[in-house]
Structures are given as C-alpha cells and as structure tokens.
Scaffold this active site. Sequence first.
Site, short mmCIF file in Angstrom:
data_model
loop_
_atom_site.label_atom_id
_atom_site.label_comp_id
_atom_site.label_asym_id
_atom_site.label_seq_id
_atom_site.Cartn_x
_atom_site.Cartn_y
_atom_site.Cartn_z
CG ASP A 61 -2.17 0.90 0.94
OD1 ASP A 61 -2.15 1.70 -0.02
OD2 ASP A 61 -3.15 0.82 1.72
C1 BGC Z 1 -5.17 3.18 0.38
C2 BGC Z 1 -5.51 2.07 -0.59
C3 BGC Z 1 -5.62 2.63 -1.99
C4 BGC Z 1 -4.32 3.31 -2.33
C5 BGC Z 1 -4.27 3.86 -3.76
C6 BGC Z 1 -3.99 3.98 -0.08
O1 BGC Z 1 -3.81 5.11 0.71
O2 BGC Z 1 -4.94 2.63 1.66
O3 BGC Z 1 -6.72 1.45 -0.22
O4 BGC Z 1 -5.92 1.60 -2.88
O5 BGC Z 1 -4.11 4.38 -1.42
O6 BGC Z 1 -5.15 4.89 -3.94
#
Ligand code: BGC
Length: 767
Positions: free
Chosen positions: A288
């Site tokens: 992530d």
């Molecule tokens: C979130 C994810 C998301 C990613 C891309 C992160 O901050 O935790 O769920 O898919 O950003 O946008």
Amino acid sequence: MKSMFPRSFVLPIALFSATLFAEPPTPIKPNTSQRDQYVSSLLKKMTLDEKIGQLRLISVGPDTPKSAVKEMIEKGQVGAIFNTVTRPDIRIMQDQVMQLSRLKIPLFFAYDVVHGQRTIFPIPLGLAASWDTQAVSTVGRISALEAAQDGLNMTWAPMVDVSHEPRWGRSSEGFGEDTYLTSIMGKTMVEAMQGKSPADRDSVMTSVKHFALYGAVEGGREYNSVDMSPQQMFQHYLPPYKAALQAGSGGVMVSLNSINGVPATANHWLLTDLLRDQWHFKGITISDHGAIKELINHGVAKDPADAVRIAIKAGIDMSMSDQYYSQYLPGLVKSGAVTQAEIDNAARHVLNVKYDMGLFRDPYSHIGAAGSDPQDTNAEDRLHRAQARDVAVQSIVLLKNWHHILPLKKQGTIALIGPLADSQRDIMGSWSAAGVAKQSITLLQGMREAVAGKATLLYAKGANITDNKKVQDFLNLYDAAIQVDTRSPQQLRDEAIATAKKADVVVMAVGESQGMAHEASSRSDIRIPQAQRELIDTIKSTGKPIVLVLMNGRALDITQQDQQAEAVLETWFSGTEGGHAISDILFGDKNPSGKLPVTFPRSVGQLPLYYNHLPTGRPYDYTHPNKYTSHYFDIDNSPLYPFGYGLSYTEFTFSPITFSSNTMMANGKIVASVTVTNSGKVAGATIVQLYLRDPVASISRPVKELKGFQKVMLQPGESKTVSFTLDKDDLSFWNQEMKYVAEPGEFIVMIGTDSVHTEDKAFTYQK
Ligand code: BGC
C-alpha cells in the site's frame, strides 16, 4: 454449506439489454504453462534494472511529473501506473513504452474502482446491506466495463476487511462486520469484475485488499496495529481474502497495519508462508501507499535499504508510489543482501499478471485506437443510471416506521430539511473514482421529480454538516469538500423552523459528509454532528412528524434521534442515482428490503459490539438482572439495531424449521427449511438468514454465526419454502491446536429476518 458461494449470476433481464450482461461469465483459467514459458524467456532477456523497473508502480503527480515518467519508461524503469484514468492520457504512456523502451513490456494501469467508475453505486457497506449477490454482480460488471473502457486493467478492490469498528472511517469501504457476508460479497465482486478473463474488453483484474486484518486496527484508529489470536484470525478475519483469491483475484494489496508486532509489509509468514505456500496464490502482491518506507516508523527497519530488503524478502512484489525499490534494490543485490532469484520471483509475478491481462498479445486491448476515444469522458450516455438506481434501492434499510408513517403520500406539503438534502458530492461517498458530482441526483432533486404536480415540496438547509471549525478545516484540507453556509446556525435553524411549520411532514437528510467516512477519517464520536443534532431538536419542537434519512458511511449512534423521529431510513452514500432511489422508497414506489451488515450500537462506549461474540461465564439476563454479570451498569447490553435488521412495508411470517433429518453424519448434509409468508398487503422482498450455534465445544464458540442467506420476493399472501443445505464445513472451526474440526454434538439452527428474531431448532452431528 455449498451455497456459501453460490454461482448466482443470472441478472434480472429487465436490467440489461446488452448481451454483455446477459450471462454470468465463466472464468477461463489462464494457460499457465504457456504463460510460464513466455515469462521465463522474457526474464532471460531482461537486465537487473529492467526487472526492478517492473516492480515499480508510479502515480503521475507533483513528485513524478509526466516528463520524469517518460524518462523512466524509456529506460524500462516502470512496471505500472495508477491514478491516470482517461484513454488519451493512458495511451501516451503506453505509446512511450512501445516506441521508446528496449523490451517494450507493456504497462498496466490501475485505479481505485471500488463502487463504480463513472457511474457511482452505493458504497460497499451499502452494497452489503442489499444482501443481494445479483445487485453486487451488476455493480462489479458495470464498474469493470466502465473502467476497462477508460483504459484501465486493474482495480484496487474489493476491500474485504471485516471490521467490528464503526470508529474506523474505512468501514464504509468494506462489507461490514460478518465473515460470511463479506466473503460472499468479495467473491461476487471478483468474479463479476474479472469476468471470463481480465484480458477481455469489458473486464479488469481485481486486487483484493487490505491483506490482512486491516479492519481490526486497535480502537478503529486508522493505520494502527492489530493483535489477534490465531483462532480469531483464521475463523473470522482471513476467510474473505481467501474467498476472493479462490474466486481468482489476480492481485493482493497488502495492509498498512502490523499483525502481532510484525507489519504486514514485512510479514514473511503472511505473504509467503500463508499466501503463497498454503493458499497457492500465483498473482501479484502490491504494497500500500508508502508502506515500505513506513517499516522504519514501525520500528522493524533501521533505514530505507533495510526496509526494502525486508519487504522484498517478506514477499512484496510491487512497490506502490515507488521511491525505494529503484533506489535500493540494485545495491542490495550487489551486496548479496537480496538475491537475483528474489528479484526474478517478484518480476515473474508482475509479468504473469500482465500476461493474464492480455497485454503481451495486445498492449492496447483496453486503450483502443486513438480515433475511438469517447468525445466526452463524462458523457451522460456512458452512465448506467437505471442499474445504479435499482441497486441503490436494494441497499436502503428501513430501521423504524412508527404507525406506518412511510411510505409518504404524494400529497399535501412536505418539507425537506438538512445539509445532506442537496449535496451532490456527499451522496457519492468516499472513493467515488472518476464519478462526477454534477451528475449525481440529490434527494431534493429526486423528491422534486417524484411529487411534481402532486404535492408541494419545501426545502431548507437547516444547518451545516458541522459547526466545529476544527472538523470543517479537516474536511476541507485539500479542497472545498463541504460548503459552510455563512448564515449563523440560528438563522439556518429559523429558516428550517419556518419551513417545517408549513409542512405536514418533515423529511430530514442528516448524517456525515463524504470525507467523514473515508481513509484517514477515524472518529471518536460516532453520533450525527452536533449542529445537525441541534437542528433535529429544533424541528422536533414544532411537533411535526419527522422522517430521518441518514446518509453516512459507518454504523452511527443515533439513539437520541431514533427516539425523536417517527421513521428512520438508512441510505448510506447511495451514489449517482441516490436521490431517485431514496425517493422511490420514501413514496412507496419501491419496498425496502435492505438489512444491516453492521450492528448499530446505543453508544460509542459499547464498542466493540458485534452479533457473533463469544458467550461469557456470566451472561447478563435482562429479565433477571444480576449485578455480577457481564454488562455496563449505565447502558443496555443490546444494540440499538442488530446485525441483519431491516423493516419492509409488508410483514413476513415464518413457519417452524424442518430438517431433512435430525442427525448429520460425518461428511453428510442436512437441509433446514422454513416457509416464509408475506402476511402484509404489498409485495416485498426479504432476506432469510440462517445462523448456527455450537453450544458445547472444546473452545467457546460464538453465540451465533451467519451461515446462509437468501433473498425472497413475495406477493401479498404468497408463501415460499426456503431451504439451506448444511455440511461439515459449516460446523467446523479452528480449535486450540489450530486444527479445523467439526466436533460431534448438538447444533442449533436459527432462521429469521435478522440476527435476533429467529425460529430455532437443534440437530445432532455424529462422527
Ligand atoms: C489506500 C488504498 C488505496 C491506495 C491507492 C492507499 O492510501 O490505503 O486502499 O488503494 O491508497 O489509492
């Protein structure tokens, strides 16, 4: 129960004319031996830098502007792009790969398509409230189609983090508190989005998230830690991820939390022993945002190079918003701290999914030719409004309907009051992808259309979302997400009182703004914000009947407002067609059938509060209260509204349960049946829910667990027999030695329309 994962993809014919949606797609397994050969021979041609390049996921933005991305593409230093969402923009980058890079390995393009791409459907918590796999399948198919038509190949969805924590803002993105319901919805979403193959023109690959246990962060505080017993983990939190992977999800996004002290991003047990060796996952793992860097903050890596070494060895293939893999992997390989084989392994996973996306066959399969781009990306005719309205109707939950005040008649004078009544942005909810607020229908618009020429509709805003300056500033940190009215709270309320006084009934649209139920939006107070509570108090003082329309992304504490209102409708954030759907229910053009996928507490102090809790040695019995039993002395033990709860405009009655046999033999099955009758005056659907209890086992087992559900539609007076097949798997649990066992003895089946009001009957399991 085999019906846990029913292949129920026959979509309502009325919904779709295009053949695209006529048939549930049957997934085709990729030819892995051909893929392996192709990828192996490609890997042989690649330099170390090119392999590391495949592990980098980049978002075009201030840190990596287009010119920098072009340079990286040219050098083979990027594997995939996220957050670019139109075909022309995507095509430029794929052209650069094909024209400028040495090996021309296509990029894939990803985005958070969580509950729609251009057409926004209800938030996942609302989708779960439909308990309707056909509706969720529709959402998955249309989201995938719209995303693929925008040139995307992958979505960061579904989010299947089971959560008992309404304080956690991200509970809006998941399917609620229950393992079984979340598993079914997650699996349905994966199958619908990936279709026959993610390579198809109308499909995208999914990336199930956040692996793992993100919904259990301590106190619901975002980005926090998780400490959990193996039994709890395997019984309640891991099954939804596994179900999504068994459904074929090509990607896994790894969570930001630690698990028993080890961050998921550094967790070899989680990412390699469990995911690869035990679950045989062959797709890619993606960290992530910022997670590799955060290993230093977690206190498990001493510097960036150490963080990179730990992450790749744990099993992180692709690094999101990468700054670290590119900087540190070459040196780590040189020093021998990371092996060539480890790099090859991660690069192979990335290339495998690109192969499965069909990108080596046609890098432009989703991008298409330049001349074929939609003239207007946000054109009205790209939206799927009818389906969005239908799904939103299914997701709405009627919590209270005193003296059948609902449905409202389209006559007389109706006042609509509240800061959410006319907010196009808020009704879309968080992660509304490429949805455009201007295209969403507010409740005011929906009600206006519904009563046009029949009744008078008055409107007043009544209050701001919140008058708390600190919260206003938090919500408006990056853009003007909430509009703060310059009138004083008193002026707003005065206008609302005057409006209410002219009306026969007051509909109040209250709750949270989009940004209050989002990533990084944990709340310590889960009530409706004070400004709106005061507005409700004010309207109550007029003596007019109140219909509360809640818009929110979590279970709220509405204890006080529930007493003040004659009717309460939970509408979540219902999407592009929300205003139409809510009006359909308010005026009885549609009958509500949604059921809560989360428990509504009486107070934040009761948390965590969930229906499938363990029994205690001293259970509290409200009919014989005893001081030395498990309870708070200042509040009831029960929730305000239980899991599975929701009313209809009609009534359903249940026959006693019958079994095909009173004994289930090892490896056998039993069928539990009830006859459900619509004993009211209008047609309606309900969700028949089956819960199971193992009252005596080697470890304490939950007081009940959902093991099956079916939606039935009944005309007035009509009856249907609903049957559930139970087998050993339904009785099994992880015992003290972490063996998955079904123990002989009595089991209690409970069937009803929520988790509390059930018909009960016991059978015996014999080995
Ligand atoms: C979130 C994810 C998301 C990613 C891309 C992160 O901050 O935790 O769920 O898919 O950003 O946008």
